[in-house]
Design a protein around this motif. Structure first.
Motif, PDB file in Angstrom:
ATOM      1  N   ALA A  92       0.832  -1.202   0.000  1.00 54.23           N
ATOM      2  CA  ALA A  92       0.000   0.000   0.000  1.00 54.23           C
ATOM      3  C   ALA A  92       0.867   1.252   0.000  1.00 54.23           C
ATOM      4  O   ALA A  92       0.586   2.225  -0.714  1.00 54.23           O
ATOM      5  CB  ALA A  92      -0.929  -0.002   1.224  1.00 54.23           C
ATOM      6  N   TYR A  93       1.939   1.227   0.776  1.00 55.43           N
ATOM      7  CA  TYR A  93       2.853   2.369   0.822  1.00 55.43           C
ATOM      8  C   TYR A  93       3.520   2.557  -0.544  1.00 55.43           C
ATOM      9  O   TYR A  93       3.706   3.689  -1.008  1.00 55.43           O
ATOM     10  CB  TYR A  93       3.912   2.153   1.895  1.00 55.43           C
ATOM     11  CG  TYR A  93       4.730   3.388   2.190  1.00 55.43           C
ATOM     12  CD1 TYR A  93       4.333   4.293   3.167  1.00 55.43           C
ATOM     13  CD2 TYR A  93       5.897   3.655   1.479  1.00 55.43           C
ATOM     14  CE1 TYR A  93       5.073   5.436   3.430  1.00 55.43           C
ATOM     15  CE2 TYR A  93       6.642   4.793   1.737  1.00 55.43           C
ATOM     16  CZ  TYR A  93       6.229   5.680   2.712  1.00 55.43           C
ATOM     17  OH  TYR A  93       6.963   6.812   2.955  1.00 55.43           O
ATOM     18  N   GLY A  94       3.879   1.446  -1.187  1.00 56.19           N
ATOM     19  CA  GLY A  94       4.480   1.521  -2.520  1.00 56.19           C
ATOM     20  C   GLY A  94       3.527   2.131  -3.531  1.00 56.19           C
ATOM     21  O   GLY A  94       3.933   2.918  -4.395  1.00 56.19           O
ATOM     22  N   PHE A  95       2.239   1.796  -3.425  1.00 59.90           N
ATOM     23  CA  PHE A  95       1.232   2.363  -4.323  1.00 59.90           C
ATOM     24  C   PHE A  95       1.142   3.881  -4.145  1.00 59.90           C
ATOM     25  O   PHE A  95       1.075   4.631  -5.118  1.00 59.90           O
ATOM     26  CB  PHE A  95      -0.131   1.724  -4.046  1.00 59.90           C
ATOM     27  CG  PHE A  95      -1.267   2.404  -4.764  1.00 59.90           C
ATOM     28  CD1 PHE A  95      -1.479   2.189  -6.112  1.00 59.90           C
ATOM     29  CD2 PHE A  95      -2.113   3.268  -4.078  1.00 59.90           C
ATOM     30  CE1 PHE A  95      -2.522   2.826  -6.773  1.00 59.90           C
ATOM     31  CE2 PHE A  95      -3.151   3.913  -4.722  1.00 59.90           C
ATOM     32  CZ  PHE A  95      -3.362   3.691  -6.087  1.00 59.90           C
ATOM     33  N   LEU A  96       1.155   4.341  -2.887  1.00 59.78           N
ATOM     34  CA  LEU A  96       1.081   5.779  -2.626  1.00 59.78           C
ATOM     35  C   LEU A  96       2.311   6.498  -3.167  1.00 59.78           C
ATOM     36  O   LEU A  96       2.213   7.608  -3.706  1.00 59.78           O
ATOM     37  CB  LEU A  96       0.938   6.028  -1.126  1.00 59.78           C
ATOM     38  CG  LEU A  96      -0.378   5.558  -0.489  1.00 59.78           C
ATOM     39  CD1 LEU A  96      -0.354   5.785   1.021  1.00 59.78           C
ATOM     40  CD2 LEU A  96      -1.561   6.283  -1.115  1.00 59.78           C
ATOM     41  N   ALA A  97       3.483   5.872  -3.027  1.00 65.79           N
ATOM     42  CA  ALA A  97       4.706   6.475  -3.547  1.00 65.79           C
ATOM     43  C   ALA A  97       4.648   6.554  -5.075  1.00 65.79           C
ATOM     44  O   ALA A  97       5.087   7.544  -5.683  1.00 65.79           O
ATOM     45  CB  ALA A  97       5.933   5.674  -3.111  1.00 65.79           C
ATOM     46  N   ALA A  98       4.108   5.521  -5.717  1.00 62.89           N
ATOM     47  CA  ALA A  98       3.973   5.523  -7.173  1.00 62.89           C
ATOM     48  C   ALA A  98       3.025   6.643  -7.616  1.00 62.89           C
ATOM     49  O   ALA A  98       3.264   7.317  -8.623  1.00 62.89           O
ATOM     50  CB  ALA A  98       3.457   4.171  -7.648  1.00 62.89           C
ATOM     51  N   ARG A  99       1.960   6.845  -6.864  1.00 63.60           N
ATOM     52  CA  ARG A  99       1.013   7.908  -7.205  1.00 63.60           C
ATOM     53  C   ARG A  99       1.666   9.282  -7.074  1.00 63.60           C
ATOM     54  O   ARG A  99       1.419  10.177  -7.886  1.00 63.60           O
ATOM     55  CB  ARG A  99      -0.227   7.821  -6.307  1.00 63.60           C
ATOM     56  CG  ARG A  99      -1.347   8.753  -6.749  1.00 63.60           C
ATOM     57  CD  ARG A  99      -2.600   8.541  -5.945  1.00 63.60           C
ATOM     58  NE  ARG A  99      -2.436   8.914  -4.551  1.00 63.60           N
ATOM     59  CZ  ARG A  99      -3.426   8.909  -3.658  1.00 63.60           C
ATOM     60  NH1 ARG A  99      -4.635   8.505  -4.022  1.00 63.60           N
ATOM     61  NH2 ARG A  99      -3.198   9.261  -2.409  1.00 63.60           N
ATOM     62  N   ARG A 119       0.470  11.034  10.792  1.00 61.10           N
ATOM     63  CA  ARG A 119       0.538   9.975   9.787  1.00 61.10           C
ATOM     64  C   ARG A 119       1.970   9.488   9.623  1.00 61.10           C
ATOM     65  O   ARG A 119       2.217   8.291   9.447  1.00 61.10           O
ATOM     66  CB  ARG A 119      -0.015  10.485   8.459  1.00 61.10           C
ATOM     67  CG  ARG A 119      -0.068   9.415   7.368  1.00 61.10           C
ATOM     68  CD  ARG A 119      -0.886   9.863   6.174  1.00 61.10           C
ATOM     69  NE  ARG A 119      -0.413  11.105   5.616  1.00 61.10           N
ATOM     70  CZ  ARG A 119      -1.096  12.250   5.635  1.00 61.10           C
ATOM     71  NH1 ARG A 119      -2.284  12.294   6.216  1.00 61.10           N
ATOM     72  NH2 ARG A 119      -0.614  13.325   5.089  1.00 61.10           N
ATOM     73  N   THR A 120       2.917  10.418   9.683  1.00 63.07           N
ATOM     74  CA  THR A 120       4.330  10.055   9.539  1.00 63.07           C
ATOM     75  C   THR A 120       4.779   9.158  10.684  1.00 63.07           C
ATOM     76  O   THR A 120       5.453   8.138  10.470  1.00 63.07           O
ATOM     77  CB  THR A 120       5.209  11.316   9.499  1.00 63.07           C
ATOM     78  OG1 THR A 120       4.868  12.094   8.345  1.00 63.07           O
ATOM     79  CG2 THR A 120       6.685  10.949   9.423  1.00 63.07           C
ATOM     80  N   VAL A 121       4.412   9.528  11.914  1.00 60.49           N
ATOM     81  CA  VAL A 121       4.788   8.724  13.079  1.00 60.49           C
ATOM     82  C   VAL A 121       4.131   7.348  13.005  1.00 60.49           C
ATOM     83  O   VAL A 121       4.774   6.330  13.288  1.00 60.49           O
ATOM     84  CB  VAL A 121       4.389   9.448  14.383  1.00 60.49           C
ATOM     85  CG1 VAL A 121       4.571   8.531  15.584  1.00 60.49           C
ATOM     86  CG2 VAL A 121       5.221  10.712  14.557  1.00 60.49           C
ATOM     87  N   PHE A 122       2.851   7.317  12.617  1.00 60.22           N
ATOM     88  CA  PHE A 122       2.152   6.033  12.492  1.00 60.22           C
ATOM     89  C   PHE A 122       2.825   5.153  11.435  1.00 60.22           C
ATOM     90  O   PHE A 122       3.013   3.947  11.643  1.00 60.22           O
ATOM     91  CB  PHE A 122       0.686   6.262  12.108  1.00 60.22           C
ATOM     92  CG  PHE A 122      -0.042   4.991  11.753  1.00 60.22           C
ATOM     93  CD1 PHE A 122      -0.509   4.139  12.738  1.00 60.22           C
ATOM     94  CD2 PHE A 122      -0.236   4.635  10.418  1.00 60.22           C
ATOM     95  CE1 PHE A 122      -1.163   2.953  12.414  1.00 60.22           C
ATOM     96  CE2 PHE A 122      -0.890   3.456  10.081  1.00 60.22           C
ATOM     97  CZ  PHE A 122      -1.354   2.619  11.088  1.00 60.22           C
ATOM     98  N   THR A 123       3.164   5.760  10.304  1.00 58.99           N
ATOM     99  CA  THR A 123       3.832   5.004   9.236  1.00 58.99           C
ATOM    100  C   THR A 123       5.160   4.446   9.709  1.00 58.99           C
ATOM    101  O   THR A 123       5.507   3.292   9.435  1.00 58.99           O
ATOM    102  CB  THR A 123       4.058   5.905   8.006  1.00 58.99           C
ATOM    103  OG1 THR A 123       2.794   6.390   7.536  1.00 58.99           O
ATOM    104  CG2 THR A 123       4.746   5.135   6.884  1.00 58.99           C
ATOM    105  N   CYS A 124       5.919   5.269  10.435  1.00 62.30           N
ATOM    106  CA  CYS A 124       7.214   4.836  10.951  1.00 62.30           C
ATOM    107  C   CYS A 124       7.050   3.672  11.924  1.00 62.30           C
ATOM    108  O   CYS A 124       7.815   2.693  11.881  1.00 62.30           O
ATOM    109  CB  CYS A 124       7.913   6.005  11.633  1.00 62.30           C
ATOM    110  SG  CYS A 124       9.624   5.664  12.102  1.00 62.30           S
ATOM    111  N   LEU A 125       6.052   3.753  12.793  1.00 61.93           N
ATOM    112  CA  LEU A 125       5.783   2.663  13.731  1.00 61.93           C
ATOM    113  C   LEU A 125       5.390   1.388  12.992  1.00 61.93           C
ATOM    114  O   LEU A 125       5.840   0.291  13.344  1.00 61.93           O
ATOM    115  CB  LEU A 125       4.668   3.069  14.696  1.00 61.93           C
ATOM    116  CG  LEU A 125       5.035   4.088  15.780  1.00 61.93           C
ATOM    117  CD1 LEU A 125       3.773   4.608  16.467  1.00 61.93           C
ATOM    118  CD2 LEU A 125       5.977   3.467  16.800  1.00 61.93           C
TER     119      LEU A 125
END
Length: 211
Positions: A92-99, A119-125
């Motif tokens: 899912a993270y890869g899809f967002l980066a591609a977008r 969101r950044t802290v949650f993603t990092c966790l």
């Protein structure tokens, strides 16, 4: 190694062993390192990201040195569940980066920045705790090596924690030296494309490993 053997001449080698072993496991291209590098280049939430990564590693290392790694080794199903969740998250993270690479968005300010920080802290966790390799490497492997040092295992753990803190600080804050290269929007699109490929590949590999 008994407690009486922990003299000045033995403390430094044990610390160095923990530092070197931990650094050899951390310094590799992976989801967590890619994310820290990305935040460092953007100059966004670098301190919280570095703190989350370093403190998470400290907790995991302490768990491994304390013997929790042995219990985890007897429950492989837990690692499998984490692997599936982590694989889906990375894809899912890869899809967002591609977008972002195809349609780069504008920078946000004000209240949006607060939401972005959360969101950044949650993603990092998520990138840290949903990665099964962090349990295999940090808890099981480091815990096993630390056990070989007997009463010096906690010194080994301290060295491992120092290595983790050193690496994430160097990666997060040192990335700003490349700010000139990424002053052009095209460079960010290339970076996002590379992140998309890396995260998606890691996610697929992680899921395939659980089949």
């Amino acid at each position: 190694m008994t407690s009486s053997a922990l003299t000045f001449t033995t403390v430094l080698p044990v610390l160095a062993a923990g530092f070197g072993t931990s650094l050899s496991l951390i310094v590799a291209i992976g989801a967590q390192n890619t994310f820290v590098l990305q935040q460092g280049l953007r100059g966004a939430a670098v301190v919280p990201v570095v703190l989350v990564c370093a403190l998470s590693d400290a907790v995991l290392i302490a768990a491994g040195v304390g013997g929790i790694g042995a219990a985890l080794g007897r429950w492989p199903a837990a690692v499998g569940v984490i692997g599936v969740a982590g694989g889906l998250f990375l894809m899912a993270y890869g899809f967002l980066a591609a977008r972002r690479a195809v349609r780069p968005g504008a920078l946000t300010t004000g209240a949006a920045e607060v939401k972005s920080l959360r969101r950044t802290v949650f993603t990092c966790l998520a990138l840290t705790w949903l990665n099964p390799h962090v349990y295999l490497d940090t808890v099981l492997l480091l815990g096993s090596v630390a056990a070989g040092h007997g009463d010096g295992r906690w010194l080994f753990g301290v060295g491992a924690v120092l290595a983790s803190a050193f690496w994430f600080c160097a990666l997060g804050f040192g990335a700003r030296r490349l700010a000139g290269v990424f002053a052009r929007p095209a460079a960010w699109r290339v970076l996002d494309a590379l992140i998309a490929v890396t995260m998606t590949a890691l996610g697929v590999t992680m899921l395939a490993g659980q089949l």
